[in-house]
Design an enzyme around this catalytic site. Structure first.
Site, PDB file in Angstrom:
ATOM      1  N   LYS A  65       0.814  -1.218   0.000  1.00 53.99           N
ATOM      2  CA  LYS A  65       0.000   0.000   0.000  1.00 53.99           C
ATOM      3  C   LYS A  65       0.851   1.272   0.000  1.00 53.99           C
ATOM      4  O   LYS A  65       0.470   2.282  -0.580  1.00 53.99           O
ATOM      5  CB  LYS A  65      -0.935   0.014   1.204  1.00 53.99           C
ATOM      6  CG  LYS A  65      -2.091  -0.976   1.097  1.00 53.99           C
ATOM      7  CD  LYS A  65      -3.030  -0.857   2.274  1.00 53.99           C
ATOM      8  CE  LYS A  65      -4.133  -1.880   2.218  1.00 53.99           C
ATOM      9  NZ  LYS A  65      -5.072  -1.797   3.323  1.00 53.99           N
ATOM     10  N   ASN A  86      -4.885   2.247  -1.678  1.00 53.00           N
ATOM     11  CA  ASN A  86      -5.345   0.865  -1.849  1.00 53.00           C
ATOM     12  C   ASN A  86      -6.122   0.661  -3.147  1.00 53.00           C
ATOM     13  O   ASN A  86      -6.620  -0.438  -3.378  1.00 53.00           O
ATOM     14  CB  ASN A  86      -6.179   0.395  -0.646  1.00 53.00           C
ATOM     15  CG  ASN A  86      -7.558   1.011  -0.632  1.00 53.00           C
ATOM     16  OD1 ASN A  86      -7.777   2.063  -1.229  1.00 53.00           O
ATOM     17  ND2 ASN A  86      -8.500   0.363   0.023  1.00 53.00           N
ATOM     18  N   LYS A 161       6.758   2.829  16.835  1.00 50.44           N
ATOM     19  CA  LYS A 161       5.901   2.945  15.646  1.00 50.44           C
ATOM     20  C   LYS A 161       4.682   3.814  15.961  1.00 50.44           C
ATOM     21  O   LYS A 161       4.276   4.654  15.152  1.00 50.44           O
ATOM     22  CB  LYS A 161       5.455   1.535  15.243  1.00 50.44           C
ATOM     23  CG  LYS A 161       5.144   1.362  13.814  1.00 50.44           C
ATOM     24  CD  LYS A 161       5.046  -0.121  13.477  1.00 50.44           C
ATOM     25  CE  LYS A 161       4.338  -0.329  12.179  1.00 50.44           C
ATOM     26  NZ  LYS A 161       4.182  -1.745  11.843  1.00 50.44           N
ATOM     27  N   TYR A 230     -12.303  -8.967  10.129  1.00 49.30           N
ATOM     28  CA  TYR A 230     -13.587  -9.364   9.536  1.00 49.30           C
ATOM     29  C   TYR A 230     -13.688 -10.864   9.299  1.00 49.30           C
ATOM     30  O   TYR A 230     -14.756 -11.379   9.034  1.00 49.30           O
ATOM     31  CB  TYR A 230     -13.812  -8.606   8.214  1.00 49.30           C
ATOM     32  CG  TYR A 230     -12.668  -8.738   7.237  1.00 49.30           C
ATOM     33  CD1 TYR A 230     -12.507  -9.889   6.476  1.00 49.30           C
ATOM     34  CD2 TYR A 230     -11.730  -7.723   7.091  1.00 49.30           C
ATOM     35  CE1 TYR A 230     -11.440 -10.022   5.600  1.00 49.30           C
ATOM     36  CE2 TYR A 230     -10.662  -7.841   6.225  1.00 49.30           C
ATOM     37  CZ  TYR A 230     -10.523  -8.999   5.481  1.00 49.30           C
ATOM     38  OH  TYR A 230      -9.464  -9.127   4.627  1.00 49.30           O
ATOM     39  N   GLY A 250     -15.235  -5.874  11.224  1.00 45.99           N
ATOM     40  CA  GLY A 250     -14.780  -5.092  10.069  1.00 45.99           C
ATOM     41  C   GLY A 250     -15.510  -5.342   8.761  1.00 45.99           C
ATOM     42  O   GLY A 250     -15.084  -4.827   7.721  1.00 45.99           O
TER      43      GLY A 250
HETATM   44  P1  NAP Z   1      -0.313  -3.684   9.570  1.00 43.19           P
HETATM   45  O1  NAP Z   1       0.108  -2.574   8.663  1.00 43.19           O
HETATM   46  O2  NAP Z   1       0.513  -4.923   9.652  1.00 43.19           O
HETATM   47  O3  NAP Z   1      -0.476  -3.029  11.033  1.00 43.19           O
HETATM   48  C1  NAP Z   1      -0.807  -3.748  12.187  1.00 43.19           C
HETATM   49  C2  NAP Z   1      -0.049  -3.139  13.362  1.00 43.19           C
HETATM   50  O4  NAP Z   1      -0.487  -3.751  14.578  1.00 43.19           O
HETATM   51  C3  NAP Z   1       1.466  -3.365  13.280  1.00 43.19           C
HETATM   52  O5  NAP Z   1       2.127  -2.185  13.639  1.00 43.19           O
HETATM   53  C4  NAP Z   1       1.690  -4.461  14.308  1.00 43.19           C
HETATM   54  O6  NAP Z   1       2.984  -4.459  14.858  1.00 43.19           O
HETATM   55  C5  NAP Z   1       0.665  -4.094  15.363  1.00 43.19           C
HETATM   56  N1  NAP Z   1       0.323  -5.190  16.270  1.00 43.19           N
HETATM   57  C6  NAP Z   1       0.259  -6.514  16.004  1.00 43.19           C
HETATM   58  N2  NAP Z   1      -0.128  -7.183  17.120  1.00 43.19           N
HETATM   59  C7  NAP Z   1      -0.315  -6.258  18.105  1.00 43.19           C
HETATM   60  C8  NAP Z   1      -0.697  -6.329  19.480  1.00 43.19           C
HETATM   61  N3  NAP Z   1      -0.966  -7.478  20.067  1.00 43.19           N
HETATM   62  N4  NAP Z   1      -0.785  -5.171  20.195  1.00 43.19           N
HETATM   63  C9  NAP Z   1      -0.516  -3.991  19.608  1.00 43.19           C
HETATM   64  N5  NAP Z   1      -0.118  -3.865  18.309  1.00 43.19           N
HETATM   65  C10 NAP Z   1      -0.026  -4.988  17.565  1.00 43.19           C
HETATM   66  O7  NAP Z   1      -1.784  -4.169   9.192  1.00 43.19           O
HETATM   67  P2  NAP Z   1      -3.018  -3.273   8.692  1.00 43.19           P
HETATM   68  O8  NAP Z   1      -3.081  -3.284   7.221  1.00 43.19           O
HETATM   69  O9  NAP Z   1      -2.967  -1.961   9.402  1.00 43.19           O
HETATM   70  O10 NAP Z   1      -4.240  -4.167   9.201  1.00 43.19           O
HETATM   71  C11 NAP Z   1      -4.494  -4.313  10.577  1.00 43.19           C
HETATM   72  C12 NAP Z   1      -5.748  -5.175  10.780  1.00 43.19           C
HETATM   73  O11 NAP Z   1      -6.864  -4.506  10.206  1.00 43.19           O
HETATM   74  C13 NAP Z   1      -5.675  -6.542  10.085  1.00 43.19           C
HETATM   75  O12 NAP Z   1      -6.346  -7.486  10.889  1.00 43.19           O
HETATM   76  C14 NAP Z   1      -6.435  -6.322   8.793  1.00 43.19           C
HETATM   77  O13 NAP Z   1      -7.022  -7.516   8.295  1.00 43.19           O
HETATM   78  C15 NAP Z   1      -7.508  -5.346   9.278  1.00 43.19           C
HETATM   79  N6  NAP Z   1      -8.019  -4.494   8.192  1.00 43.19           N
HETATM   80  C16 NAP Z   1      -9.360  -4.555   7.960  1.00 43.19           C
HETATM   81  C17 NAP Z   1      -9.905  -3.759   6.985  1.00 43.19           C
HETATM   82  C18 NAP Z   1     -11.383  -3.829   6.735  1.00 43.19           C
HETATM   83  O14 NAP Z   1     -11.821  -3.374   5.674  1.00 43.19           O
HETATM   84  N7  NAP Z   1     -12.169  -4.350   7.657  1.00 43.19           N
HETATM   85  C19 NAP Z   1      -9.085  -2.891   6.230  1.00 43.19           C
HETATM   86  C20 NAP Z   1      -7.712  -2.843   6.505  1.00 43.19           C
HETATM   87  C21 NAP Z   1      -7.196  -3.658   7.508  1.00 43.19           C
HETATM   88  P3  NAP Z   1       4.129  -5.330  14.099  1.00 43.19           P
HETATM   89  O15 NAP Z   1       4.321  -4.686  12.766  1.00 43.19           O
HETATM   90  O16 NAP Z   1       5.288  -5.229  14.987  1.00 43.19           O
HETATM   91  O17 NAP Z   1       3.562  -6.732  13.982  1.00 43.19           O
END
Ligand code: NAP
Length: 288
Positions: A65, A86, A161, A230, A250
């Protein structure tokens, strides 16, 4: 045949093909929607096909992205602030990008339809877990003039971060919202108990054995909860349904971002018809 698709890495799980194929069918457009599972070294070739019009438009997901911004000729305002896109369209040989996660989140947060949270963020305290791609779109949404939250506290496993995200928004966007960081579990729980809205924008909760983000007993009966996950009902969502005022997962955000993406490619279509077709396809294929 017109070709569209989703670009990402290891994304065979994606539900986007079901939604977009159903939308093309509902719109009466003969088009194919493929999964473009690419390594970094294949990106130049992919974007060259996009520019040549071999592919007319695409969604972009993890982990491209941010990188995709470098390949487009023009992007919408939100992309500049969020630093990620996206959705891309080829308009007469020029690549244009936008971030429909922002619109999808905004609508699912404030909307009143079934599965929306129906929450107005203006003047409210928000606790946000996650400082990744989705979190950036969320902070952007919660700091829009006229709708801006009073305070956003960000927590991430990597505190640095969270701090970078908070600092960059404060510096670049100069929002009315106070943005700061929670550093440890004790602070998480203190802030959760003082928040109006709690958001999970981490993958934590997708697996059954994931540790809870915090002690769920700190949720209170006035709290609204939005878990972006989701694909499953996370333990957070399950607990929030009994402990909090209202909680959603989600699905509606996923659906809305897809509708916005489709309308970026195909102009002048009936959004209700498209949303209906996409929702049916999503619900038929999601295993929740
Ligand atoms: P991402 O860029 O990988 O960001 C996730 C962040 O959460 C990372 O900084 C990660 O740290 C951190 N993290 C992981 N486990 C954690 C914990 N236990 N406590 C605190 N922080 C934690 O992913 P993203 O694209 O933002 O997506 C995040 C979530 O949203 C995913 O589950 C994705 O499927 C969902 N999502 C849903 C939609 C929707 O339309 N419903 C859209 C976008 C995303 P590290 O990098 O160190 O692991």
């Amino acid at each position: 045949m017109k070709t569209y698709g989703i670009l990402g890495k290891s994304i065979s799980y994606s539900l986007s093909p079901y939604m977009h194929r159903a939308a093309f069918k509902a719109a009466g457009i003969e088009a194919d929607y493929q999964i473009f599972d690419k390594t970094e070294s294949q990106l130049d070739g992919f974007f060259s096909d996009l520019r040549k019009g071999v592919i007319l438009g695409c969604n972009v997901t993890i982990p491209y992205k941010e990188k995709a911004v470098l390949y487009v000729d023009k992007y919408a305002d939100e992309v500049k602030s969020i630093g990620a896109l996206n959705t891309i369209v080829n308009r007469n040989g020029r690549l244009e990008g936008c971030n429909t996660d922002y619109f999808g989140f905004r609508d699912a947060l404030t909307g009143k339809a079934r599965g929306d949270l129906g929450f107005e963020p203006r003047g409210k305290n928000v606790f946000l877990f996650g400082a990744g791609g989705a979190a950036k779109a969320i902070v952007f949404s919660l700091t829009r003039k006229g709708h801006s939250a009073k305070k956003i506290i960000i927590a991430d496993v990597e505190v640095e971060k969270a701090r970078t995200l908070a600092d960059s928004f404060v510096k670049n966007e100069k929002p009315d919202t106070l943005i700061s960081v929670a550093e440890d579990r004790k602070q998480y729980e203190e802030f959760v108990s003082k928040s109006d809205l709690l958001i999970n924008a981490t993958p934590c909760g997708m697996k059954k054995d994931d540790d809870p983000l915090f002690d769920y007993r700190y949720m209170h009966y006035k709290l609204y909860v939005f878990d972006l996950i989701y694909s499953v009902e996370s333990s957070l969502l399950k607990e929030a349904k009994t402990r909090a005022k209202k909680a959603v997962g989600g699905i509606n955000m996923l659906l809305r971002q897809a509708v916005y993406a489709f309308s970026y490619w195909v102009e002048n279509m009936d959004k209700n018809v498209i949303e209906h077709a996409m929702r049916d396809a999503l619900m038929d294929n999601i295993r929740i």
